[in-house]
Design a protein around this motif. Structure first.
Motif, PDB file in Angstrom:
ATOM      1  N   THR A 244       2.566   6.140  -7.089  1.00 13.05           N
ATOM      2  CA  THR A 244       1.157   7.239  -8.068  1.00 13.05           C
ATOM      3  C   THR A 244       1.794   8.465  -7.461  1.00 13.05           C
ATOM      4  O   THR A 244       1.755   9.436  -8.502  1.00 13.05           O
ATOM      5  N   LEU A 245       1.978   9.325  -6.268  1.00 11.06           N
ATOM      6  CA  LEU A 245       1.908  10.871  -5.900  1.00 11.06           C
ATOM      7  C   LEU A 245       3.622  11.029  -6.601  1.00 11.06           C
ATOM      8  O   LEU A 245       3.268  11.806  -7.338  1.00 11.06           O
TER       9      LEU A 245
ATOM     10  N   ASN B 246       2.272   1.739  -3.601  1.00  9.44           N
ATOM     11  CA  ASN B 246       1.516   2.265  -4.677  1.00  9.44           C
ATOM     12  C   ASN B 246       1.406   3.674  -4.377  1.00  9.44           C
ATOM     13  O   ASN B 246       1.198   4.302  -5.087  1.00  9.44           O
ATOM     14  N   ALA B 247       1.212   4.442  -2.965  1.00  9.58           N
ATOM     15  CA  ALA B 247       0.529   5.252  -2.514  1.00  9.58           C
ATOM     16  C   ALA B 247       2.460   5.916  -2.953  1.00  9.58           C
ATOM     17  O   ALA B 247       1.495   8.084  -4.019  1.00  9.58           O
TER      18      ALA B 247
ATOM     19  N   LEU C  41       0.830  12.480   1.035  1.00  7.08           N
ATOM     20  CA  LEU C  41       1.536  11.117   0.919  1.00  7.08           C
ATOM     21  C   LEU C  41       0.265  10.933   1.871  1.00  7.08           C
ATOM     22  O   LEU C  41      -0.246   9.250   2.123  1.00  7.08           O
ATOM     23  N   ASN C  42       0.453  11.122   3.604  1.00  6.58           N
ATOM     24  CA  ASN C  42      -0.868  11.265   4.120  1.00  6.58           C
ATOM     25  C   ASN C  42      -2.052  10.695   2.941  1.00  6.58           C
ATOM     26  O   ASN C  42      -3.164   9.546   3.412  1.00  6.58           O
TER      27      ASN C  42
ATOM     28  N   PHE D 225      -2.980  10.378   0.669  1.00  9.89           N
ATOM     29  CA  PHE D 225      -2.759   9.191  -0.765  1.00  9.89           C
ATOM     30  C   PHE D 225      -2.884   7.133   0.413  1.00  9.89           C
ATOM     31  O   PHE D 225      -2.969   6.702  -0.603  1.00  9.89           O
ATOM     32  N   LEU D 226      -2.890   8.111   1.499  1.00 15.97           N
ATOM     33  CA  LEU D 226      -2.884   6.672   2.379  1.00 15.97           C
ATOM     34  C   LEU D 226      -4.024   6.560   2.806  1.00 15.97           C
ATOM     35  O   LEU D 226      -4.865   7.348   3.504  1.00 15.97           O
TER      36      LEU D 226
ATOM     37  N   VAL E 118       1.233  -1.588   0.247  1.00 17.16           N
ATOM     38  CA  VAL E 118       0.153   0.074   0.033  1.00 17.16           C
ATOM     39  C   VAL E 118       0.846   1.018   0.020  1.00 17.16           C
ATOM     40  O   VAL E 118       0.233   2.475  -0.099  1.00 17.16           O
TER      41      VAL E 118
END
Length: 248
Positions: free
Chosen positions: A36-37, A32-33, A78-79, A81-82, A29
């Motif tokens: 993507t970012l 992936n984040a 980032l947070n 996206f999680l 996870v």
């Protein structure tokens, strides 16, 4: 540049930290984040692995990317996206050869135990419907500080070069509604903390005396120790590094 991420997560919905082929993991996870970012394939290396259902209040991971200009803004992005059960606590630039696993000098775990049903701790602490003798368990835990070979608490078939660990702290204490076992060492074997807790509970419940506990330590035999305590009570809480690993 190399960066250290300080992350926290609840392990309930994950099959541990490490990427697996047919199950969701925290590492998957997070990667992936990040990918993507940052719009490129990012791989992370963790300070260690947690098993299915185990939590972390602090796990350090490293990754490489071109320089990030605003670390605070990056952390917030980032947070976002999680999922809600994984969080980035901090991000720091480190020396280019710094390694989240190999440069760690100490790791600390906590195990939470409750002796009365509590709906707010049902998936984050182990409910034991008896009250063990915590004084006896602390007497047994103190023996860990003078021991080195912990093969008796290692998962059978573990592929390691040595079973030696330098345990520097091991003690039960009451915190609010929970009893908390804190154990710190330079390294841990797979399943070691849960096996230690399970064996200490054997002592606390009168199923094993102090001499028998000593014999378990000397046996180098996992079958002589107690059953592993449930995963959902275990937390990785600190990973420590030399100060010179961080860039100003």
């Amino acid at each position: 540049m190399r960066y250290f991420l300080d992350i926290a997560y609840k392990g309930k919905h994950y099959h541990g930290w490490q990427i697996q082929p047919n199950a969701i993991s925290v590492q998957q996870v997070l990667e992936n984040a990040l990918s993507t970012l940052l719009r490129e394939k990012i791989q992370v290396t963790g300070a260690g692995r947690t098993d299915t259902g185990v939590h972390a209040k602090q796990l350090i991971v490293h990754f490489d990317i071109e320089t990030l200009d605003d670390l605070i803004a990056f952390q917030h992005r980032l947070n976002s996206f999680l999922p809600s059960d994984i969080a980035i606590n901090d991000i720091k630039a480190v020396q280019k050869e710094a390694h989240a696993r190999f440069d760690a000098v100490e790791r600390e775990y906590e195990y939470l135990l409750i002796t009365q049903k509590n709906p707010f701790l049902s998936d984050s602490a182990f409910l034991l419907n008896r009250t063990p003798d915590f004084d006896k368990m602390n007497q047994a835990a103190a023996l860990l500080l003078d021991h080195q070979d912990f093969q008796c608490f290692s998962r059978s078939g573990s592929d390691v070069k040595t079973y030696h660990c330098d345990v520097r702290k091991a003690r039960w204490e009451k915190r609010g509604d929970a009893w908390v076992f804190t154990i710190a060492a330079d390294r841990f074997l797979r399943n070691m903390v849960r096996a230690v807790v399970g064996t200490l509970l054997e002592v606390g419940l009168g199923k094993m005396d102090m001499d028998q506990f000593r014999q378990v330590l000397l046996s180098k035999d996992r079958s002589k120790a107690g059953a592993s305590a449930p995963a959902h009570g275990l937390y990785l809480v600190h990973v420590n590094y030399p100060e010179n690993i961080y860039l100003d």
